[in-house]
Design an enzyme around this catalytic site. Structure first.
Site, PDB file in Angstrom:
ATOM      1  N   CYS A   1    -118.067  14.496 -30.454  1.00 18.94           N
ATOM      2  CA  CYS A   1    -117.477  14.032 -29.201  1.00 18.94           C
ATOM      3  C   CYS A   1    -115.973  13.906 -29.338  1.00 18.94           C
ATOM      4  O   CYS A   1    -115.467  13.474 -30.379  1.00 18.94           O
ATOM      5  CB  CYS A   1    -118.069  12.680 -28.786  1.00 18.94           C
ATOM      6  SG  CYS A   1    -117.559  12.153 -27.133  1.00 18.94           S
TER       7      CYS A   1
ATOM      8  N   GLU B   1    -128.245  17.233 -30.217  1.00 23.44           N
ATOM      9  CA  GLU B   1    -129.501  16.643 -29.790  1.00 23.44           C
ATOM     10  C   GLU B   1    -129.691  16.725 -28.286  1.00 23.44           C
ATOM     11  O   GLU B   1    -128.732  16.833 -27.519  1.00 23.44           O
ATOM     12  CB  GLU B   1    -129.556  15.166 -30.222  1.00 23.44           C
ATOM     13  CG  GLU B   1    -129.598  14.991 -31.730  1.00 23.44           C
ATOM     14  CD  GLU B   1    -129.554  13.530 -32.163  1.00 23.44           C
ATOM     15  OE1 GLU B   1    -130.094  13.234 -33.243  1.00 23.44           O
ATOM     16  OE2 GLU B   1    -128.992  12.685 -31.447  1.00 23.44           O
TER      17      GLU B   1
ATOM     18  N   CYS C   1    -115.393   6.081 -27.444  1.00 28.53           N
ATOM     19  CA  CYS C   1    -115.828   4.877 -26.749  1.00 28.53           C
ATOM     20  C   CYS C   1    -116.445   3.932 -27.778  1.00 28.53           C
ATOM     21  O   CYS C   1    -117.379   4.308 -28.491  1.00 28.53           O
ATOM     22  CB  CYS C   1    -116.823   5.234 -25.655  1.00 28.53           C
ATOM     23  SG  CYS C   1    -116.131   6.340 -24.399  1.00 28.53           S
TER      24      CYS C   1
ATOM     25  N   CYS D   1    -120.231   3.250 -28.350  1.00 31.29           N
ATOM     26  CA  CYS D   1    -121.106   4.421 -28.370  1.00 31.29           C
ATOM     27  C   CYS D   1    -121.201   5.002 -29.780  1.00 31.29           C
ATOM     28  O   CYS D   1    -120.186   5.339 -30.394  1.00 31.29           O
ATOM     29  CB  CYS D   1    -120.569   5.478 -27.402  1.00 31.29           C
ATOM     30  SG  CYS D   1    -121.548   6.991 -27.343  1.00 31.29           S
TER      31      CYS D   1
ATOM     32  N   HIS E   1    -117.682   0.984 -17.342  1.00 30.61           N
ATOM     33  CA  HIS E   1    -117.888   0.016 -18.419  1.00 30.61           C
ATOM     34  C   HIS E   1    -116.917  -1.160 -18.456  1.00 30.61           C
ATOM     35  O   HIS E   1    -117.079  -2.058 -19.291  1.00 30.61           O
ATOM     36  CB  HIS E   1    -117.878   0.700 -19.792  1.00 30.61           C
ATOM     37  CG  HIS E   1    -118.829   1.838 -19.896  1.00 30.61           C
ATOM     38  ND1 HIS E   1    -120.166   1.734 -19.584  1.00 30.61           N
ATOM     39  CD2 HIS E   1    -118.644   3.147 -20.253  1.00 30.61           C
ATOM     40  CE1 HIS E   1    -120.760   2.900 -19.755  1.00 30.61           C
ATOM     41  NE2 HIS E   1    -119.852   3.777 -20.145  1.00 30.61           N
TER      42      HIS E   1
ATOM     43  N   CYS F   1    -131.779  14.920 -20.836  1.00 31.08           N
ATOM     44  CA  CYS F   1    -130.405  14.559 -21.168  1.00 31.08           C
ATOM     45  C   CYS F   1    -129.845  15.637 -22.084  1.00 31.08           C
ATOM     46  O   CYS F   1    -130.324  15.834 -23.202  1.00 31.08           O
ATOM     47  CB  CYS F   1    -130.380  13.189 -21.851  1.00 31.08           C
ATOM     48  SG  CYS F   1    -128.727  12.577 -22.220  1.00 31.08           S
TER      49      CYS F   1
ATOM     50  N   CYS G   1    -129.360   5.471 -24.566  1.00 30.62           N
ATOM     51  CA  CYS G   1    -127.982   5.731 -24.171  1.00 30.62           C
ATOM     52  C   CYS G   1    -127.012   5.231 -25.227  1.00 30.62           C
ATOM     53  O   CYS G   1    -127.082   4.083 -25.664  1.00 30.62           O
ATOM     54  CB  CYS G   1    -127.700   5.034 -22.842  1.00 30.62           C
ATOM     55  SG  CYS G   1    -126.055   5.328 -22.202  1.00 30.62           S
TER      56      CYS G   1
END
Length: 414
Positions: free
Chosen positions: A139, A119, A143, A146, A267, A132, A387
């Protein structure tokens, strides 16, 4: 799923993708540098001097004009146009779905020629338009806040697939020089978005889509060099930001070989919390990461490092956390700003977003220390484009399945 390899001390990366040959035998030029185009032309039979000239012309047409049809490349002789069309193609990613949020954010679900989905998102603002861009299918990391991190890593995106996202966005926004139709558009289409009139054109790129860019370093580097080339897309390195979760060994190399702005997904301010929500911290700890930021040669007051900080209720949002963040930035003498990101919920998430009051207070503490800490306004939530929400597959995974996947990824990280 391809097996993971561990090249030396860096980290696991997927087996590189082998380019899927086209059924018609032609080669796709999308994503190639000027030198790579020249090599392709020589390989197909052009003599070196001729290949060098034609490569310069093709590079201009591909990346400055956005042209996909050799017949419209008017500075090439007609026989040469036909010769090119028989041997080459200038592709674009396949669009599976295009969505537009109520706030104007646009998200595209793209599919590669080997059937993999990824995407990209375009975020229009009054003074800029930010694309973006994804760097991987899935991935490497996990995280915990996420949604993208719940995906298995399939493979790296190629330079062509990365550059293709920028090209496709420019097509959709009608941003090629006048006299050139963007691929797949119609000059008489009244519904085609024309963002140039109100300033919402593509001005910035953030490598913050699916994947960890520094785990696909060479392909990201080669793609961004094409994007930054002054004879092509010509986007300044000052308008490109690469975001990493903290692949420390690659950060200095990124500065030297790419030289764009750096954003770090921080974070948390303690080992215990960051180990939990950003598991790569168990391999490259927060002190090591911040020292790498201090050593980042491109960072200065004019080009500050951005620390991304997602606000999680009762996890990382206390006054003490804010003060520790200020202390760390000062201790490492970092030219930095902090982007505070309200957590974007997704099905199965184990965290909640901090209250608006808590986010405001956290921001105030940092601002009072003289460090910029704006709160990012969530964009595209209604189309899962915000995000941490990018995830091409709508599968539902149980908590046990998510935990097992996290363990597998962590084991690969070592």
């Amino acid at each position: 799923m391809p097996t993971m390899q561990i090249p030396g001390h860096i980290d696991p990366v997927p087996v590189p993708r082998t380019i899927t040959p086209r059924a018609d035998g032609r080669s796709d030029l999308l994503g190639l540098s000027r030198e790579q185009i020249r090599a392709e032309l020589e390989d197909k039979g052009l003599e070196p001097k001729q290949a060098k000239l034609r490569a310069k012309q093709l590079f201009h047409w591909l990346y400055h004009r956005g042209e996909t049809d050799f017949e419209r490349m008017t500075d090439l002789a007609k026989p040469m146009r036909g010769w090119m069309a028989e041997r080459f193609v200038i592709g674009r990613p396949q669009v599976v779905e295009a969505q537009v949020s109520s706030d104007g954010t646009r998200k595209w679900l793209l599919r590669s020629d080997d059937g993999q989905d990824y995407e990209m998102v375009f975020i229009p603002d009054a003074d800029r338009g930010t694309l973006c861009v994804s760097s991987q299918v899935g991935c490497t990391l996990n995280c915990r806040f996420c949604h993208t991190g719940t995906m298995r890593l399939v493979r790296n995106l190629t330079p062509g697939e990365i550059v293709g996202q920028v090209m496709l966005a420019r097509d959709a926004l009608g941003e090629w020089p006048k006299g050139t139709m963007a691929a797949g558009t119609d000059e008489d289409d009244d519904d085609a978005p024309q963002y140039t009139a109100d300033g919402r054109m593509l001005t910035n790129i953030v490598m913050m889509g699916m994947g960890e860019p520094l785990y696909n370093f060479e392909n990201v580097r080669d793609a961004l060099k094409v994007v930054m080339d002054g004879d092509g897309l010509s986007l300044s390195k000052r308008r490109i930001t690469l975001s990493t979760s903290g692949v420390v060994p690659m950060m200095a190399r990124a500065a030297e070989e790419i030289g764009v702005n750096l954003a770090v997904s921080l974070h948390a301010v303690t080992k215990e919390v960051r180990d939990e929500i950003v598991p790569i911290n168990r391999k490259y700890g927060i002190e090591e990461l911040l020292q790498a930021c201090a050593d980042y040669p491109k960072a200065n007051n004019a080009r500050r490092i951005t620390f991304e900080y997602v606000m999680l209720k009762d996890k990382n949002d206390s006054d003490a956390d804010a003060r520790e963040l200020v202390r760390l930035i000062r201790h490492y003498k970092l030219p930095a700003k902090v982007n505070l990101i309200p957590f974007n919920p997704w099905p199965g998430a184990i965290y909640e977003c901090s209250s608006p009051e808590r986010v405001k207070r956290f921001s105030e503490i940092i601002f009072e220390s003289g460090i910029s800490a704006p709160v990012r306004t969530p964009r595209g939530r209604d189309i899962s484009a915000a995000c941490g929400q990018l995830k091409t597959q709508a599968q539902k995974m149980s908590r046990a399945e998510l935990d097992r996947l996290a363990e597998e990824k962590q084991a690969a990280l070592g």
